[in-house]
Scaffold this motif. Structure first.
Motif, PDB file in Angstrom:
ATOM      1  N   ARG A 138       0.814  -1.218   0.000  1.00 14.14           N
ATOM      2  CA  ARG A 138       0.000   0.000   0.000  1.00 14.14           C
ATOM      3  C   ARG A 138       0.846   1.265   0.000  1.00 14.14           C
ATOM      4  O   ARG A 138       0.363   2.325  -0.355  1.00 14.14           O
ATOM      5  N   SER A 188       0.424  -6.133   1.917  1.00 12.68           N
ATOM      6  CA  SER A 188      -0.218  -4.811   1.942  1.00 12.68           C
ATOM      7  C   SER A 188       0.397  -3.849   2.949  1.00 12.68           C
ATOM      8  O   SER A 188       0.602  -2.688   2.654  1.00 12.68           O
ATOM      9  N   ASN A 189       0.671  -4.325   4.149  1.00 15.24           N
ATOM     10  CA  ASN A 189       1.109  -3.422   5.219  1.00 15.24           C
ATOM     11  C   ASN A 189       2.622  -3.308   5.364  1.00 15.24           C
ATOM     12  O   ASN A 189       3.115  -2.738   6.319  1.00 15.24           O
ATOM     13  N   TRP A 190       3.362  -3.893   4.423  1.00 19.50           N
ATOM     14  CA  TRP A 190       4.824  -3.772   4.471  1.00 19.50           C
ATOM     15  C   TRP A 190       5.234  -2.511   3.715  1.00 19.50           C
ATOM     16  O   TRP A 190       4.620  -2.149   2.724  1.00 19.50           O
TER      17      TRP A 190
END
Lengths: 303, 597
Positions: A138, A188-190
């Motif tokens: 993201r 997604s959150n990396w």
């Protein structure tokens, strides 16, 4: 900072990604993992190997080969898959190639749509996959920041940003009709730093193009392009120069700019990244077509 | 400071940054409270924005910005085209930055009133809620509503940022009166702690750097607060809950259960119990990628092997022996309704809870929250963005804890079985002690099955085709009905094709059929129930002896081969009459009333 029993942020991200990978395999009939050979794919693949250890991977890898990838990427891909006994499916949009579509004559937008997006949709339809893992993050780009971890796609593979399913806790909605599918983004959150830190921590092998070396390049519009084979048309008087360069991101060689660098080790690469003032996607020429161009591509079925 | 151009220093930097914690926070506020500006400011001042991203925002600021050519920080977070055009945030966006102490994930959620669902989404995983209040306007109803939702979604820590202090001349009195008013209200909510910070997002006061304009303020800056708020103790490590996600069986000697610990700690040798079956066993080993682990704790993802050959599959929970979750089919819960289509108490929904998906109906709507007064008022159904309290009946057991005690085993979502949309988020208040199956409870007829069979001379039976609808199937059923009637039986056709209008759930036809069967009828489904889940539903309601599944095959010769539950027959044009005759005899045989003598 961390109490006796607390996970570091990397271990927490790892645990969450492994949860996602297992959830997909448990709930879908026919998943596949998009393997782009880049650093993010390498991390996603390592997480998948961990998630199902000691079993072999319960899904195949799919590479959309535009035939314009760096040669070193293809060598790395084949060696890695052979070593780890991974099932690899390679798909190329042969019709587009037969029509002579290439990044030099047709522009990056048309070329990308034909060889990447259309090629991907062909391969997904051919395999009948109901879920496809991708390594997108993201933090890469604005429209990605709103993408769900399970990104619903209709029968044509399109993304509708206004019609996304709410995603709460770690409860992912896997229900789809025939022909529909879900793109799943376990990373997604990396962030870019998380990816490099994890590669360093886990000693994950990556394509040597990330490390600086003498490579033949030409300068165009202020960007350094590597002359990876004889297909790159040279302007009159233009001769490739050998320069010490590396790549922050990997894709099709005519669309991926190199940066001058002397970083030959992981800590040096990470040091450069931390000091860099340009985001990695700037090395990708496809985002510059127009503002909001990634959002447009994803509506068309791009990853 | 490290010199990042030296490799040794980078290694030292990496070592330090490997030890960071992860903190998720949700930022909420009304449209004009300056939330996007605050987030843009945090990202900018912690250097999470690259030069080219900033350049792109600068270009956009000139074109659509409202800041007269200065950087419009709001444009950093409003990513989608539609949003840039309308000037509002329409969905949850996730943003990332980090400091030497923590990595932060921001869920940026819109504050507009109809977007309650987006806030609930962002709040579901947050450790901290950050609420913005405009210093000029004081505590608005909207701020109370946001705090209420944050509390309902179980966020432990609340930071109230009183913004635009520059517009009230940094007056301590303005800050104090808002703090007092809000503290009184928040004492009725469930936060572990509430902090108040005077800031100006536009000017940068007390965001990253301490402001000289507020000498009367002795607290921390917002960033210092975010770096220090204690979150590790929020993790529930007391009671083991390990929902089984996936079973690994690479060879005959290895059977591993994959999952992520929802709470608790587990070690080899621990006594555990598998739920809902209740079988007791011990932990044999905990496997990680690099070898066996001495212990695992929430939220780790691991693979567990058990000491005994107990039956365990996806959806089961491995729990500690003392302090088990409630095993129940009936729960009370708060719902946040997230769909344009209102709640329909007549319909069944899929309920996904940990790794288990069951069918569920809302059996009672207790009331909904009036978002103006925050009181519960009576209602029939929920509409988009309603929050309320319900009772839910499930067709299978769930292993639940109250949401206040466990944000994993206390949470669920409802999924519409027709549209496949996620329509509600649920927070469990309590699980009721289990009692009778909901459908059985509803069907408390005063006439027994024996009395009906005696009267009708038959037992009820549902007959349906399996597989792809077959040409001429509905004709066959009407012919069969005629034949059975002539033989003295009471039979009726449920014409699914004629009744289906796209809004009725296919499961409704299953329920309708089972009612008729319980009333003693032979029910013939015209075009069959094409979905296996609906046949399964019939089977669950009636039991295998009252369901006959017919597999039609147009290649096979005219014969009827029956196992106990299913039957295969040919349906070619030539063999049709003979098939109907054979089928009617097979059905009559299954419905026969066997007298005790």
């Amino acid at each position: 900072m961390i109490d006796q029993r607390g996970l570091t942020h990397l271990r927490q991200l790892e645990a969450e990604s492994i949860h996602i990978l297992r959830e997909v395999v448990a709930e879908f009939d026919n998943p596949v993992m998009l393997y782009s050979i880049g650093k993010d794919s390498s991390v996603m693949l390592r997480l998948a190997l961990k998630a199902f250890y000691p079993s072999p991977l319960p899904f195949p890898l799919l590479h959309i080969d535009t035939t314009f990838k760096f040669r070193e990427m293809i060598t790395f891909r084949d060696d890695f898959c052979r070593e780890h006994g991974l099932e690899l499916i390679v798909h190329t949009n042969e019709q587009a190639l037969a029509q002579g579509i290439n990044p030099f004559d047709h522009g990056s937008a048309k070329y990308t749509h034909q060889l990447k997006t259309a090629g991907l949709l062909q391969a997904l339809a051919k395999g009948g996959y109901d879920a496809a893992f991708g390594g997108a993050r993201r933090d890469e780009e604005q429209s990605r920041a709103k993408e769900r971890i399970y990104s619903f796609r209709d029968a044509r593979g399109s993304w509708d940003p206004k019609n996304q399913r709410p995603e709460l806790w770690s409860l992912y909605n896997a229900r789809i009709n025939k022909q529909e599918s879900i793109r799943v983004f376990p990373l997604s959150n990396w962030t870019e730093l998380d990816i490099w830190q994890y590669i360093y921590l886990e000693s994950i092998p990556i394509v040597p193009l990330y490390f600086a070396a003498e490579r033949p390049v030409v300068t165009r519009d202020g960007q350094l392009l590597m002359v990876d084979d004889e297909r790159l048309p040279l302007a009159e008087g233009e001769t490739p120069q050998f320069e010490q360069v590396r790549f922050r991101t990997l894709g099709c060689y005519p669309l991926t700019a190199a940066v001058r660098s002397s970083a030959t080790t992981l800590p040096e690469i990470i040091g450069e990244m931390l000091l860099a003032r340009h985001s990695e996607r700037q090395g990708r020429l496809i985002d510059f077509d127009e503002e909001g161009s990634m959002e447009t591509k994803k509506r068309e079925g791009y990853f | 400071m490290h010199d990042l151009s030296r490799a040794e220093d980078v290694e030292a930097y990496l070592e330090q940054h490997e030890q960071k914690e992860l903190l998720r926070f949700v930022a909420v506020g009304s449209v004009d409270d300056g939330k996007s500006t605050l987030i843009g400011r945090l990202l900018h001042d912690t250097k999470a924005i690259y030069e080219d991203q900033l350049a792109s925002v600068q270009r956009a600021s000139k074109r659509v910005g409202t800041t007269g050519g200065d950087i419009d920080f709001a444009l950093l977070t409003d990513g989608l085209k539609a949003e840039r055009e309308q000037g509002i945030t329409i969905d949850v966006a996730y943003r990332y930055f980090s400091t030497a102490k923590r990595k932060f994930i921001i869920a940026d959620t819109p504050g507009h009133v109809q977007y309650t669902r987006n806030m609930a989404t962002g709040a579901s995983t947050a450790n901290v809620a950050l609420i913005l209040i405009d210093a000029r306007h004081g505590v608005l109803q909207q701020s109370r509503r946001h705090a209420f939702i944050a509390s309902l979604l179980g966020i432990p820590h609340l930071a109230v940022c009183i913004n635009k202090m520059d517009l009230v001349d940094y007056a301590e009195s303005a800050f104090d009166s808002i703090r007092e008013e809000f503290s009184t209200f928040a004492s009725g909510l469930r936060f572990k702690d509430v902090s108040f910070l005077p800031i100006s997002a536009v000017a940068g006061d007390n965001v990253v750097a301490k402001s000289p304009a507020t000498p009367w303020y002795r607290g921390t800056t917002l960033l210092e607060y975010l770096e220090a708020v204690p979150i590790s103790r929020d993790q529930n490590l007391s009671e083991l809950r390990f929902p089984v996600q996936y079973v690994l069986r690479p060879n005959l000697d290895y059977r591993g259960f994959c999952g992520q610990l929802a709470s608790g700690v587990v070690r080899p040798g621990d006594d555990v119990v598998v739920l809902p079956s209740g079988q007791a066993t011990k932990i044999l080993a905990i496997d990680g990628y690099t070898g066996e682990l001495d212990e695992a704790f929430a939220p780790m993802s691991v693979t567990i092997r058990l000491a005994d050959e107990v039956d365990v599959s996806r959806g089961d929970v491995i729990s500690c022996v003392d302090g088990r979750p409630e095993v129940t089919r009936r729960i009370e819960a708060h719902l946040v309704w997230m769909s344009e289509v209102p709640l329909d108490p007549e319909r069944a929904y899929f309920l996904k809870h940990t790794t288990r998906t069951v069918r569920a109906t809302v059996s009672r709507v207790a009331g909904k929250v009036d978002l103006e007064t925050l009181n519960e008022v009576p209602t029939e159904r929920f509409h988009l963005n309603d929050i309320g309290r319900v009772e839910i009946l499930c067709n299978q057991h769930l292993m639940v804890d109250p949401y206040e005690q466990n944000r994993h085993t206390g949470a669920f979502v409802l999924i519409d079985e027709l549209s496949n949309d996620t329509v509600a988020a649920g927070m469990i208040v309590r699980g009721f002690a289990d009692d009778a199956h909901p459908l059985e409870r509803r069907l408390a007829s005063q006439i027994s099955a024996e009395r009906r069979a005696e009267r009708l001379g038959q037992r009820g039976l549902a007959v349906c085709f399996a597989g792809v609808p077959h040409a001429g199937q509905s004709d066959v059923m009407y012919d069969l009905e005629r034949r059975l009637f002539d033989m003295g039986h009471a039979a009726c056709v449920i014409d699914v094709a004629a009744l289906a209008d796209g809004t009725r759930s296919p499961s409704l036809f299953a329920d309708l059929g089972s009612q008729c069967v319980r009333a003693g009828m032979i029910v013939l489904y015209s075009t069959g129930l094409p979905r296996p889940s609906d046949r399964l539903r019939l089977r669950e309601q009636l039991g295998p002896e009252q369901l006959l599944v017919v597999f039609a095959d147009d290649a096979a010769p005219a014969s009827v081969s029956a196992s106990s539950e299913s039957l295969h027959c040919a349906l070619t044009v030539d063999e049709r009459d003979r098939t109907i005759s054979l089928l009617s005899k097979a059905i009559a045989a299954r419905c026969k009333v066997v007298s005790d003598g």
